[in-house]
Every structure is written in structure tokens, then in C-alpha cells.
Design a protein around this motif. Structure first.
Motif, PDB file in Angstrom:
ATOM      1  N   LEU A 237       0.826  -1.213   0.000  1.00 39.87           N
ATOM      2  CA  LEU A 237       0.000   0.000   0.000  1.00 39.87           C
ATOM      3  C   LEU A 237       0.861   1.263   0.000  1.00 39.87           C
ATOM      4  N   LEU A 238       1.913   1.245   0.847  1.00 43.22           N
ATOM      5  CA  LEU A 238       2.799   2.420   0.880  1.00 43.22           C
ATOM      6  C   LEU A 238       3.432   2.644  -0.492  1.00 43.22           C
ATOM      7  N   GLY A 239       3.850   1.547  -1.127  1.00 43.72           N
ATOM      8  CA  GLY A 239       4.443   1.653  -2.463  1.00 43.72           C
ATOM      9  C   GLY A 239       3.451   2.227  -3.458  1.00 43.72           C
ATOM     10  N   LEU A 240       2.207   1.732  -3.382  1.00 43.90           N
ATOM     11  CA  LEU A 240       1.155   2.183  -4.291  1.00 43.90           C
ATOM     12  C   LEU A 240       0.918   3.686  -4.140  1.00 43.90           C
ATOM     13  N   VAL A 241       0.750   4.113  -2.884  1.00 42.13           N
ATOM     14  CA  VAL A 241       0.452   5.523  -2.627  1.00 42.13           C
ATOM     15  C   VAL A 241       1.625   6.407  -3.059  1.00 42.13           C
ATOM     16  N   THR A 242       2.853   5.984  -2.676  1.00 46.75           N
ATOM     17  CA  THR A 242       4.028   6.776  -3.045  1.00 46.75           C
ATOM     18  C   THR A 242       4.135   6.917  -4.556  1.00 46.75           C
ATOM     19  N   ALA A 243       3.962   5.797  -5.262  1.00 46.35           N
ATOM     20  CA  ALA A 243       4.115   5.828  -6.718  1.00 46.35           C
ATOM     21  C   ALA A 243       3.080   6.728  -7.374  1.00 46.35           C
ATOM     22  N   ARG A 244       1.866   6.760  -6.810  1.00 46.25           N
ATOM     23  CA  ARG A 244       0.806   7.580  -7.390  1.00 46.25           C
ATOM     24  C   ARG A 244       1.014   9.061  -7.099  1.00 46.25           C
ATOM     25  N   ARG A 245       1.467   9.355  -5.859  1.00 44.00           N
ATOM     26  CA  ARG A 245       1.488  10.736  -5.386  1.00 44.00           C
ATOM     27  C   ARG A 245       2.694  11.536  -5.824  1.00 44.00           C
ATOM     28  N   VAL A 246       3.826  10.853  -5.994  1.00 40.37           N
ATOM     29  CA  VAL A 246       5.082  11.575  -6.148  1.00 40.37           C
ATOM     30  C   VAL A 246       5.082  12.345  -7.476  1.00 40.37           C
ATOM     31  N   PRO A 247       5.491  13.627  -7.460  1.00 38.84           N
ATOM     32  CA  PRO A 247       5.537  14.374  -8.724  1.00 38.84           C
ATOM     33  C   PRO A 247       6.693  13.904  -9.601  1.00 38.84           C
ATOM     34  N   MET A 248       6.530  14.066 -10.906  1.00 38.28           N
ATOM     35  CA  MET A 248       7.557  13.625 -11.846  1.00 38.28           C
ATOM     36  C   MET A 248       8.916  14.269 -11.585  1.00 38.28           C
ATOM     37  N   THR A 249       8.885  15.477 -11.038  1.00 38.52           N
ATOM     38  CA  THR A 249      10.152  16.178 -10.788  1.00 38.52           C
ATOM     39  C   THR A 249      10.954  15.500  -9.694  1.00 38.52           C
ATOM     40  N   ALA A 250      10.275  14.735  -8.835  1.00 35.73           N
ATOM     41  CA  ALA A 250      10.968  14.122  -7.708  1.00 35.73           C
ATOM     42  C   ALA A 250      11.365  12.684  -8.005  1.00 35.73           C
ATOM     43  N   MET A 251      11.362  12.307  -9.292  1.00 37.15           N
ATOM     44  CA  MET A 251      11.660  10.925  -9.664  1.00 37.15           C
ATOM     45  C   MET A 251      13.004  10.411  -9.131  1.00 37.15           C
ATOM     46  N   PRO A 252      14.095  11.176  -9.269  1.00 38.15           N
ATOM     47  CA  PRO A 252      15.379  10.644  -8.803  1.00 38.15           C
ATOM     48  C   PRO A 252      15.369  10.300  -7.316  1.00 38.15           C
ATOM     49  N   GLU A 253      14.785  11.207  -6.513  1.00 30.88           N
ATOM     50  CA  GLU A 253      14.714  10.948  -5.073  1.00 30.88           C
ATOM     51  C   GLU A 253      13.906   9.699  -4.800  1.00 30.88           C
ATOM     52  N   THR A 254      12.806   9.551  -5.555  1.00 36.87           N
ATOM     53  CA  THR A 254      11.918   8.420  -5.329  1.00 36.87           C
ATOM     54  C   THR A 254      12.611   7.105  -5.636  1.00 36.87           C
ATOM     55  N   VAL A 255      13.345   7.074  -6.760  1.00 37.03           N
ATOM     56  CA  VAL A 255      14.080   5.858  -7.089  1.00 37.03           C
ATOM     57  C   VAL A 255      15.096   5.567  -5.985  1.00 37.03           C
ATOM     58  N   ALA A 256      15.748   6.623  -5.481  1.00 31.09           N
ATOM     59  CA  ALA A 256      16.718   6.434  -4.396  1.00 31.09           C
ATOM     60  C   ALA A 256      16.034   5.833  -3.173  1.00 31.09           C
ATOM     61  N   LEU A 257      14.846   6.333  -2.844  1.00 32.54           N
ATOM     62  CA  LEU A 257      14.124   5.833  -1.665  1.00 32.54           C
ATOM     63  C   LEU A 257      13.754   4.358  -1.838  1.00 32.54           C
ATOM     64  N   PHE A 258      13.156   4.020  -2.979  1.00 33.81           N
ATOM     65  CA  PHE A 258      12.789   2.621  -3.243  1.00 33.81           C
ATOM     66  C   PHE A 258      14.015   1.731  -3.145  1.00 33.81           C
ATOM     67  N   ASN A 259      15.101   2.221  -3.758  1.00 32.59           N
ATOM     68  CA  ASN A 259      16.326   1.461  -3.807  1.00 32.59           C
ATOM     69  C   ASN A 259      16.866   1.186  -2.397  1.00 32.59           C
TER      70      ASN A 259
ATOM     71  N   SER B 285      21.655   3.233   3.713  1.00 33.23           N
ATOM     72  CA  SER B 285      22.026   4.549   4.240  1.00 33.23           C
ATOM     73  C   SER B 285      22.486   5.476   3.113  1.00 33.23           C
ATOM     74  N   GLY B 286      23.200   4.914   2.124  1.00 33.21           N
ATOM     75  CA  GLY B 286      23.648   5.732   0.998  1.00 33.21           C
ATOM     76  C   GLY B 286      22.478   6.289   0.206  1.00 33.21           C
ATOM     77  N   SER B 287      21.460   5.451  -0.040  1.00 35.41           N
ATOM     78  CA  SER B 287      20.302   5.897  -0.814  1.00 35.41           C
ATOM     79  C   SER B 287      19.531   6.975  -0.066  1.00 35.41           C
ATOM     80  N   ILE B 288      19.408   6.808   1.255  1.00 33.82           N
ATOM     81  CA  ILE B 288      18.660   7.800   2.035  1.00 33.82           C
ATOM     82  C   ILE B 288      19.395   9.138   2.015  1.00 33.82           C
ATOM     83  N   VAL B 289      20.737   9.088   2.132  1.00 34.40           N
ATOM     84  CA  VAL B 289      21.515  10.331   2.050  1.00 34.40           C
ATOM     85  C   VAL B 289      21.356  10.966   0.664  1.00 34.40           C
ATOM     86  N   ALA B 290      21.419  10.125  -0.393  1.00 34.71           N
ATOM     87  CA  ALA B 290      21.259  10.648  -1.760  1.00 34.71           C
ATOM     88  C   ALA B 290      19.899  11.320  -1.895  1.00 34.71           C
ATOM     89  N   MET B 291      18.855  10.685  -1.345  1.00 40.31           N
ATOM     90  CA  MET B 291      17.524  11.276  -1.408  1.00 40.31           C
ATOM     91  C   MET B 291      17.497  12.615  -0.665  1.00 40.31           C
TER      92      MET B 291
END
Lengths: 101, 474
Positions: free
Chosen positions: B73-95, B138-144
Motif C-alpha cells: 500500500l505504501l508503495g502504491l500511494v508513493t508511486a501515485r502521489r510523487v511528482p515527476m520532478t521528484a523521480m530521482p529521489e523516489t528511485v533512491a528511496l525505493f532502492n 544509508s547511501g540511498s537515504i543520504v542521496a535522497m
């Protein structure tokens, strides 16, 4: 030992396959590809499921497994959906410009 | 009985085949979307194969349901809500979360593993899974955090002190790893967990924003390695194949990005932020510019009105201002006036390769108008007006001519060849590389200060009123 050898072969061939699979990618697709590959790396949810399956009723294992499954599924579900959202923009473009011609 | 064992194995094989086809299909525009679905299907099959193989107690099903529901559910909501401009951060978070999942599995086996003491292979796999999983997380969270602007680059990380800190952390990891086999659930494990996590932070923190795409790609590769290691821990060949494929694919992408920026992976990882950290993300660093011409939206509109060929150069500023739709409106208007419009896409414009393509696709910009660097560069000399929208380092002519510039050698868009250049920018603050841009001082360049969306809307209304005036006169 043979199981280990087999696993190492699998590792080697999988790596080589990965190197070959995405040799040429147009820059347009770099972000979606990164995102899609990232979703696939959530395949570690199989390990989470195995952990839960072999827990034998040990609650700490069940909790850790469930937590790990949650993280992995967040990665998988979110990753695939976000990738689809990005790619949907490209394909919508395709059909529209195709229809105009 | 043989049939029962054969079925999951066959399902696994099909899943691997589909995963491979999925990754391959993702590298072609025409097949990318269905390939993504294929890969998702493959993941579903893999889970099915595992569930057939492994009988589960009702208690296990309950915990699976909890994890699935919450994570899904969290994945579903995040994927729907996140703006296209925040894509890099989002990939970092998922990763990062993928890395955390591998880490937790390894911890579970290490702490509560059933069936006696684990063998050597299992121990090594646990060490790798914990180490890589923790660094990925930890690296991905810092990158985000850095991409979101939540985390700054601290000064000490730009001195050589950081190498000392990171080496100390790496040694701590090694000590923990070597001591682990003797005491599986003891303090070496926690030393390894803590030191690896800190190492992930220590390695990612000094890296400047310009290099962040490379870091995310590399961390993506790591999460594949972590998954493969988890595959060794629980003895799943499917996991090993998939993890290895993602790990290798991530490496290739990382290499492609480094090539585009003319940086080596080593200098990205150990070189620190380009040009120091002083002005990263800041807007105040205006010293050093002496010959700046600034102009209003009206003057810019007049130049556009007279132009026959216009090229837009989008950058991160466009993404931040969410100005892609305004840009599309403007180019439609220009095209209606018979102006030839195209977009110059630098491979690393924005915060990820392909970032600009995704953003402009969202605004319905036709594919054919997005031109890559090698295609558009020879066209600049016959271009009347170039409008740079929130891009900076990718149009810096110093990269070609000034061998002392930190950017020297990086392929750039040669917009200085065009007759007239307008740079839309909020201020004279340095770009992510933190250095001065010689383009801004060229005689043919004028700065239009302001938020990209505001400026573009201003241009739109100027051009519309000009068009209306013309019609009235005629």
C-alpha cells in the motif's frame, strides 16, 4: 560443495546476462530503466518469504521477515508503478503522434 | 513426487526468462512499457513458484499478509502521489528499501537461524548481504536527502579528513566481518551493521549534486548485489540470477552516465564535490561576474517573435519550477507563428539521465523535437535564439576551452554558437558543479532573472498581445 559451485555458476552467468541485456539504451530510457531495474532488485522479497516460511513459529523471525517483506514490496510495487507512469507518457505520445499522421 | 518438484523449478525458469526479456525490452522505446509489465509478471510468478514449493502455516500467512499489505500500500500511494520532478529521489528511496530488505533477511538468519551453526558459505553471504544492504540503505537515504535539499554538504567532508573517517569505518567493517563467524549473534554483527551504515553515509555525503545520478545508479547496482547475496543466504538460485542481472545492469548504466559527464567512477566516488561545497544549491554567490546583461521578458519576447529557429535548453530549474507545461504552450504558440522549435537534451541535464525527456513527455512535447547533444550541436550556428531554462553546467563553454575548469572535457551543449542566448535563471548562483559560467558574460547572452514558470508565462502573454496587436493592425 556442488550446490555452491552451481550457485556460483548461476551468479556468473546471471552477471554476464545482465551486462549483455542493456548494452545499448537510448538516453530517454535511462531513468525508466534504472527505475525498472530497481523494482526488480526488490526480488529479495523471495528471501523474506523464505525466512517467514522457515521461521517455525519463532516470533522474532516472523517479525523480521515481515518487516523485510514490507520494505521489499514497497520497492517492488512502487518501483514498477513509477516506471509504468514514466513510460505511459512515452507511449501516449507515440499513439497520439501516430494518429495525427 | 518428481512432478511436484518439477513445477516450481519450471515456474522459476519461466520467471528468469521473463525477467531477462523484461530488462531487454526496457531498453527500447516501443517495447518498454510492456516489458515493465512483463518484469512485474515475472516477479509474481517467482513468488507463486516459491509459495507452491514451501508449505506455510496460518501464522506465517498472517505475517506475510501484514508485510504485503503495509509495504504494497505504501508503495502504491508513493508511486501515485510523487511528482515527476521528484523521480530521482523516489528511485533512491525505493532502492534504499530494497537494500534494507536484504539486510533484514541476513540479520534474521544470523540472529535466529535454525538448523545449527551456519556453514562458511552462509557466513560469507550474510557478511556480504549485511554490508552491501546497509550501505545501499544509508547511501540511498543520504542521496535522497541531498536531492530534496534536506541535507547539506558539511565542510569537513570536502577535506581529506573524510578519507580517514571512511577508511576507519571500512576497517571497522572488516573487523566485524572477520569476527562474525565465531559469534554469529554477538557484537561483531552489530559492529558490522553500524559501521556499514555509517560508511554508506560517509561515502555518499561528500559527493556533489552534479554527480548524484551516478551515485543512485551505483547504489541501484548494489541493491542487486545485496539481493544476490541474500539469494546465497537462503539458497535461492532465482534470487541469485535476478540480483546478478540487476547488479550488472546497474554497473553498465553507471558507466554510461560517467562517460556522458566525462568523469571516472573513481573521481566521482573519491573526488568530493566539484569546486567545493560553498555554493551548492545556494543563490547568493554572485561575486565574480562583471559583464552581465539582464533583460526583461518583453525584450526576450521580441527576439522570439523575430526568430526563425529557436532551441530550448531545459535543465533542473525547469523541473523545480514545474514549468514544462508553460514551455510546451510557448513552443506551440511559436510553431503557430511558423518558428522552428526544438529542445536540446544534454544526457545529464536535470538530476538523472533522461530526466528531461520524462519531464517534457509529461507536457506532450513530440519526440522528434527532443534532440540529443550530438544531433543539436552542429545546428547551433544556424539557430537564432537559444533559451536556457534553469540549466547551467551543461552549457558552460569553459568545458571546451578552459583547461583549468573543473568541467574541462565534459561534453556540453554549444549554445555559445547561436546568434542570441537568453538564460532564464533565478539568480547568478552557481550551478551544481559550484563554478562560474562563462556563457553568462558573452556579448550575445542576456539573463532573464526569475522563476522559469513565471518567465515563460510572461513570454506567453507578451507574445499573445503582440500577435493580437498585429491582427488588429492588419
Amino acid at each position: 560443495m556442488s550446490a555452491l559451485t552451481q550457485a556460483l555458476w548461476v551468479l556468473l552467468l546471471g552477471s554476464l546476462l545482465g551486462l549483455e541485456l542493456i548494452g545499448k539504451v537510448p538516453p530517454t530510457l535511462h531513468t525508466p530503466l534504472m527505475s525498472g531495474a530497481n523494482a526488480i532488485s526488490g526480488i529479495t522479497m523471495l528471501a523474506s518469504l523464505t525466512l517467514i516460511g522457515q521461521a517455525n513459529g519463532q516470533v522474532p523471525l516472523l517479525v523480521l521477515g515481515s518487516l523485510s517483506l514490507g520494505f521489499a514490496l514497497f520497492n517492488v510495487v512502487g518501483g514498477f508503478l513509477v516506471t509504468d507512469r514514466m513510460l505511459a507518457m512515452f507511449s501516449r505520445k507515440k499513439t497520439r503522434s501516430g494518429g495525427a499522421r | 513426487m518428481a512432478g511436484l518438484n518439477l513445477l516450481p523449478a519450471l515456474i522459476d525458469l519461466v520467471a528468469v526468462l521473463l525477467l531477462a526479456l523484461g530488462i531487454k525490452g526496457l531498453s527500447k522505446v516501443s517495447t518498454a512499457r510492456s516489458a515493465n509489465g512483463l518484469a512485474a509478471l515475472a516477479m509474481g510468478l517467482a513468488v507463486l513458484g516459491l509459495l507452491i514449493q514451501q508449505p506455510l502455516s496460518p501464522q506465517a500467512w498472517l505475517w506475510i499478509a501484514i508485510g504485503t499489505t503495509v509495504g504494497g500500500l505504501l508503495g502504491l500511494v508513493t508511486a501515485r502521489r510523487v511528482p515527476m520532478t521528484a523521480m530521482p529521489e523516489t528511485v533512491a528511496l525505493f532502492n534504499g528499501c530494497g537494500g534494507m530488505a536484504s539486510l533484514l533477511v541476513a540479520l534474521g538468519v544470523a540472529l535466529y537461524g535454525s538448523g545449527g551453526s551456519p556453514g562458511l558459505v552462509e557466513q560469507i553471504s550474510i557478511v556480504i548481504s549485511v554490508f552491501v544492504g546497509a550501505i545501499t540503505f544509508s547511501g540511498s537515504i543520504v542521496a535522497m536527502g541531498k536531492l530534496q535539499g534536506w541535507i547539506d554538504t558539511p565542510g569537513w567532508t570536502q577535506s581529506s579528513l573524510r578519507h580517514g573517517v571512511n577508511i576507519a569505518l571500512a576497517v571497522a567493517c572488516l573487523v566485524g566481518a572477520l569476527a562474525l563467524p565465531g559469534a554469529m549473534a554477538g557484537s561483531p554483527l552489530w559492529l558490522l551493521v553500524v559501521a556499514s551504515s555509517l560508511l554508506g553515509i560517509g561515502v555518499t555525503l561528500p559527493i556533489g549534486g552534479a554527480d548524484m545520478p551516478v551515485v543512485i545508479s551505483l547504489l541501484n547496482s548494489y541493491s542487486g548485489v545485496a539481493a544476490a547475496a541474500a539469494g546465497f543466504v537462503v539458497g535461492s538460485q532465482l534470487l541469485i540470477v535476478a540480483g546478478a542481472m540487476v547488479g550488472a545492469a546497474g554497473l553498465i548504466l553507471t558507466q554510461v552516465m560517467c562517460t556522458a559527464m566525462n568523469r571516472s567512477l573513481v573521481s566521482v566516488l573519491f573526488g568530493g564535490a566539484l569546486g567545493g561545497s560553498a555554493s551548492v544549491g545556494g543563490g547568493g554567490d554572485e561575486a565574480g561576474y562583471t559583464r552581465i546583461t539582464s533583460c526583461s521578458a518583453e525584450e526576450c519576447a521580441l527576439a522570439l517573435e523575430a526568430a526563425e529557429r529557436v532551441v530550448f535548453v531545459p535543465g533542473y530549474g525547469l523541473a523545480v519550477a514545474q514549468a514544462q507545461h508553460a514551455l510546451r504552450e510557448l513552443s506551440k504558440l511559436l510553431e503557430a507563428h511558423g518558428v522552428e522549435v526544438s529542445y536540446a537534451i544534454h544526457p545529464v541535464a536535470g538530476r538523472m539521465p533522461g530526466h528531461m525527456n520524462v519531464l517534457l513527455a509529461e507536457a506532450d512535447v513530440p519526440y522528434e523535437q527532443l534532440l540529443e547533444m550530438d544531433t543539436i550541436n552542429p545546428e547551433f550556428p544556424r539557430t537564432d535564439v537559444v533559451i536556457v531554462l534553469g540549466a547551467n553546467d551543461v552549457v558552460n563553454p569553459d568545458a571546451k576551452s578552459d583547461s583549468s575548469s573543473p568541467l574541462y572535457g565534459m561534453p556540453v551543449l554549444e549554445v555559445d554558437q547561436a546568434r542570441q542566448v537568453f538564460v532564464v535563471k533565478r539568480s547568478l548562483g552557481a550551478g551544481y558543479a559550484g563554478i562560474k559560467n562563462a556563457l553568462f558574460e558573452l556579448p550575445q547572452t542576456a539573463m532573464v532573472f526569475g522563476d522559469a514558470k513565471v518567465v515563460l508565462n510572461g513570454l506567453l502573454s507578451e507574445l499573445r498581445s503582440m500577435g493580437a496587436g498585429k491582427k488588429a493592425a492588419a
